[in-house]
Each structure stands twice: as structure tokens, then as C-alpha cells.
Design a protein around this motif. Structure first.
Motif, PDB file in Angstrom:
ATOM      1  N   VAL A  75       0.859  -1.178   0.000  1.00 46.52           N
ATOM      2  CA  VAL A  75       0.000   0.000   0.000  1.00 46.52           C
ATOM      3  C   VAL A  75       0.898   1.231   0.000  1.00 46.52           C
ATOM      4  N   GLY A  76       0.775   2.023  -1.062  1.00 43.60           N
ATOM      5  CA  GLY A  76       1.674   3.146  -1.287  1.00 43.60           C
ATOM      6  C   GLY A  76       2.408   2.936  -2.596  1.00 43.60           C
ATOM      7  N   ALA A  77       2.737   4.014  -3.276  1.00 41.51           N
ATOM      8  CA  ALA A  77       3.364   3.887  -4.590  1.00 41.51           C
ATOM      9  C   ALA A  77       4.551   4.834  -4.751  1.00 41.51           C
ATOM     10  N   GLY A  78       5.229   5.133  -3.643  1.00 36.44           N
ATOM     11  CA  GLY A  78       6.385   6.012  -3.683  1.00 36.44           C
ATOM     12  C   GLY A  78       7.692   5.247  -3.796  1.00 36.44           C
ATOM     13  N   GLN A  79       8.767   5.876  -3.315  1.00 31.60           N
ATOM     14  CA  GLN A  79      10.104   5.284  -3.437  1.00 31.60           C
ATOM     15  C   GLN A  79      10.219   3.944  -2.727  1.00 31.60           C
ATOM     16  N   VAL A  80       9.627   3.830  -1.544  1.00 27.86           N
ATOM     17  CA  VAL A  80       9.728   2.580  -0.792  1.00 27.86           C
ATOM     18  C   VAL A  80       9.044   1.453  -1.549  1.00 27.86           C
ATOM     19  N   ALA A  81       7.848   1.716  -2.062  1.00 22.63           N
ATOM     20  CA  ALA A  81       7.135   0.693  -2.823  1.00 22.63           C
ATOM     21  C   ALA A  81       7.944   0.266  -4.046  1.00 22.63           C
ATOM     22  N   ARG A  82       8.532   1.227  -4.737  1.00 18.22           N
ATOM     23  CA  ARG A  82       9.321   0.879  -5.920  1.00 18.22           C
ATOM     24  C   ARG A  82      10.588   0.106  -5.553  1.00 18.22           C
ATOM     25  N   ALA A  83      11.165   0.404  -4.396  1.00 17.20           N
ATOM     26  CA  ALA A  83      12.374  -0.308  -3.977  1.00 17.20           C
ATOM     27  C   ALA A  83      12.080  -1.769  -3.649  1.00 17.20           C
ATOM     28  N   LEU A  84      10.853  -2.064  -3.229  1.00 12.47           N
ATOM     29  CA  LEU A  84      10.514  -3.415  -2.784  1.00 12.47           C
ATOM     30  C   LEU A  84       9.783  -4.251  -3.827  1.00 12.47           C
ATOM     31  N   ALA A 139      16.150  -3.761  -0.014  1.00 15.51           N
ATOM     32  CA  ALA A 139      16.173  -5.011  -0.765  1.00 15.51           C
ATOM     33  C   ALA A 139      17.571  -5.390  -1.237  1.00 15.51           C
ATOM     34  N   VAL A 140      18.586  -4.617  -0.819  1.00 11.73           N
ATOM     35  CA  VAL A 140      19.984  -4.924  -1.179  1.00 11.73           C
ATOM     36  C   VAL A 140      20.852  -4.711   0.061  1.00 11.73           C
ATOM     37  N   LEU A 147      12.025 -11.097   4.579  1.00 15.37           N
ATOM     38  CA  LEU A 147      13.330 -10.439   4.561  1.00 15.37           C
ATOM     39  C   LEU A 147      14.395 -11.352   3.963  1.00 15.37           C
ATOM     40  N   ILE A 148      14.360 -12.609   4.322  1.00 11.85           N
ATOM     41  CA  ILE A 148      15.333 -13.560   3.781  1.00 11.85           C
ATOM     42  C   ILE A 148      15.189 -13.653   2.261  1.00 11.85           C
ATOM     43  N   SER A 149      13.952 -13.622   1.766  1.00 14.02           N
ATOM     44  CA  SER A 149      13.739 -13.674   0.316  1.00 14.02           C
ATOM     45  C   SER A 149      14.268 -12.420  -0.370  1.00 14.02           C
ATOM     46  N   LEU A 150      14.429 -11.332   0.389  1.00 11.91           N
ATOM     47  CA  LEU A 150      14.998 -10.091  -0.151  1.00 11.91           C
ATOM     48  C   LEU A 150      16.515 -10.031  -0.008  1.00 11.91           C
ATOM     49  N   GLY A 151      17.115 -11.085   0.547  1.00 13.36           N
ATOM     50  CA  GLY A 151      18.570 -11.128   0.653  1.00 13.36           C
ATOM     51  C   GLY A 151      19.133 -10.851   2.025  1.00 13.36           C
ATOM     52  N   TRP A 152      18.278 -10.763   3.042  1.00 12.82           N
ATOM     53  CA  TRP A 152      18.765 -10.545   4.409  1.00 12.82           C
ATOM     54  C   TRP A 152      19.159 -11.887   5.034  1.00 12.82           C
ATOM     55  N   PRO A 153      20.431 -12.069   5.393  1.00 16.08           N
ATOM     56  CA  PRO A 153      20.818 -13.280   6.103  1.00 16.08           C
ATOM     57  C   PRO A 153      20.132 -13.340   7.470  1.00 16.08           C
TER      58      PRO A 153
END
Length: 211
Positions: free
Chosen positions: A8-17, A136-137, A164-170
Motif C-alpha cells: 500500500v503506497g506507490a512512492g520510493q519505498v514501494a518501488r524499492a521493494l 532489498a539490497v 526479509l530472507i527472500s529479499l537477501g537478508w541473512p
């Protein structure tokens, strides 16, 4: 596990994720106030109204500005009931330069306000202590950042950790702080951001726990 993720939301955070979540195998639906003006989001990402995104999702991410999160999400309560709501926002009073001068919910937190506003959701606070470009990085920083989890529902926190793990967070970089009230600590980190930007320049950074 493949899920339908509503943002929900379409700004920078939404685009980053959105695109990284799609690349990780999830179905992603972005809820935008004006879907027709949202532009291209890349493969596997569908843009619709917030109501539809909330309704269709297995798990929902709050990517709204913190100051309006409770106001916008409140009317979606029936569609969000029973779902995991991951809140990555910070609710602040900005200064003349746009940095946080105070918290909007002193003595509490945005995470707690959302849980009060949406008692039927299973809220989890996370990712609000890293720059949007790091969410996400996480390995892009020279020092491993920390992702904190705060929430009252253990299963919801496990779902957030899996995301988070699916986004690359150990897993070792993810720290469970406890109940929703523990979000007050991570949310206070935003008060340091203005000073850190003045000290470091406009570079991506995040909060890390040395141990």
C-alpha cells in the motif's frame, strides 16, 4: 514460499521493494491512489487501488508516509483483518530541511498506533532503520546492517523474517526485539538521520548492531 504481497503506497519505498519481491517469486500488487498515473513497475507487478491490493494479498506492506499511514489504512481494516501487516514507515514531524525534528507519536510508536487503529491485523515493524535503497539490497553496505522485528504475533514475525530472507537478508542480520512496544527504539533512530546526513553526506546507510 510464494505469496501474494500487497504494497500500500506507490512512492520510493514501494518501488524499492516491488520488483525485488517479484524477482524472489512472489506475486506483487501495488495499491496506488491513482493507478492510471503510477507508470511502469516492471514484470510481475500489478498496480491497482489500495482496497484491492489489501483484499487480494496474503501479506501487506505499509509503504505509505508515516504521517498518513493510520489515516489511510484505517478504512481498510475489514480487508486487512487477520493478515500480516509489515510496517516499514517512520512517522515524524519534519524540520525546515525535511529531516525529523520529533516523533509524531512521542511516548509510543507508529507501529503501536497502527495496531490500535487496526486491531485485527498482525503487525510487524521492520526495515525502518535502513535507507530505502538498502531495504532489498542489504549487502550493498560495507558493514552488515541490522533488520529489527517488533510485534506481538510470533507467527507474523516469522512471516516477516521469511520475507526479509527472500529479499537477501541473512538470518543473522535479523533481530527480534520483542512485542510491538519495542518498535519505539528503532523508530527513534530517525531522529539521528539529519545529523548523520550532515556528517556523512547523502550516502545510503543503516543502523547496525556490533557484537
Amino acid at each position: 514460499m510464494t505469496q501474494t504481497i500487497g504494497i500500500v503506497g506507490a512512492g520510493q519505498v514501494a518501488r524499492a521493494l516491488a520488483l525485488p519481491l517479484s524477482a524472489a517469486g512472489h506475486r506483487v500488487i501495488v495499491g496506488a491512489r491513482r493507478p492510471d498515473a503510477a507508470g511502469d513497475w516492471g514484470p510481475g507487478v500489478r498496480v491497482t487501488r489500495p482496497e484491492e491490493a489489501a483484499e487480494a494479498a496474503d501479506l501487506v506492506i505499509n509503504a505509505l508516509p508515516g504521517a498518513v499511514s493510520a489515516e489511510v489504512l484505517g478504512p481498510l481494516a475489514p480487508r486487512l483483518a487477520g493478515k500480516v501487516l509489515i510496517d516499514v514507515a517512520n512517522a515524524v514531524v519534519p524540520d525546515a530541511h525535511g529531516f525529523a525534528s520529533a516523533l509524531r507519536y512521542p511516548g509510543s510508536s507508529l507501529a503501536e498506533e497502527l495496531q490500535r487503529t487496526l486491531p485485527g491485523v498482525r503487525g510487524v515493524k521492520t526495515l525502518n532503520t535502513v535507507h530505502v535503497s538498502v531495504m532489498a539490497v542489504p549487502s550493498s553496505l560495507g558493514v552488515p546492517p541490522s533488520a529489527f522485528l517488533s510485534g506481538d504475533d510470533g507467527d507474523a514475525k516469522r512471516a516477516a523474517e521469511a520475507l526479509l530472507i527472500s529479499l537477501g537478508w541473512p538470518p543473522a542480520w535479523i533481530l527480534d526485539l520483542g512485542g510491538v512496544a519495542s518498535a519505539r527504539g528503532p523508530e527513534s533512530f530517525v531522529l539521528m538521520v539529519g545529523g548523520l546526513v550532515r556528517a556523512l553526506g547523502p550516502v545510503p546507510f543503516g543502523l547496525a548492531v556490533a557484537r
